[in-house]
Design a protein around this motif. Structure first.
Motif: not given
Length: 159
Positions: A2-5, A86-88, A93-94
């Motif tokens: 998972e990646l969030e920014f 959020k990349m899953t 998801t934005v």
């Protein structure tokens, strides 16, 4: 994984996207060729009208895109605040101010990079723009995430 920014859309990031989108398409290429052709004709014949036409044709598109980028960023309420991504494994998801939108990886059209951004197209004309300066150290993770979840022929990202 998972990646969030967070990403803050700026006129510079929008201009970078518009330049890439336009000059990688037929209208931008034809315009550049037409402007260059006018300048070549001027060099051969020394008629100033060809030089003037060439300069106008070559300068018009970047100037109009610059103005459009400023207008788009200033006139779009969603660009006033940062967008949270959020990349899953399922997709992207934005979210912003309680509103959330999900896009599956299968629905992504292509991914490209420019000098200052990574652009993830969700259709032929719409995209998520990730300025590299906002990504910081997460840039490599984002590239890896995109490359893992999209077919290689759809990913044109230079490191």
């Amino acid at each position: 994984m998972e990646l969030e920014f967070d990403v803050k859309m700026t006129p510079a990031a929008m201009y970078d996207y518009l330049l890439h989108h336009t000059y990688s398409g037929m209208s931008g290429i034809v315009g550049a060729i037409a402007g260059a052709f006018c300048i070549i004709v001027f060099a051969a014949n020394k008629y100033p009208i060809y030089l003037i036409a060439g300069i106008i044709i070559l300068a018009y598109l970047p100037i109009s895109l610059f103005l459009k980028a400023n207008q788009q960023v200033q006139g779009t309420p969603a660009f006033k605040k940062p967008l949270h991504y959020k990349m899953t494994e399922e997709g992207i998801t934005v979210s912003q101010d309680g509103n959330e939108e999900m896009q599956s990886w299968d629905a992504c059209y292509k991914a490209v990079s420019t000098r200052s951004s990574i652009i993830l197209y969700t259709s032929k004309t719409t995209a998520s723009i990730f300025p590299k300066k906002d990504l910081g150290e997460k840039k490599d993770s984002l590239i890896q995430m995109i490359s893992t979840h999209m077919p290689p022929n759809k990913v044109k990202i230079r490191f």
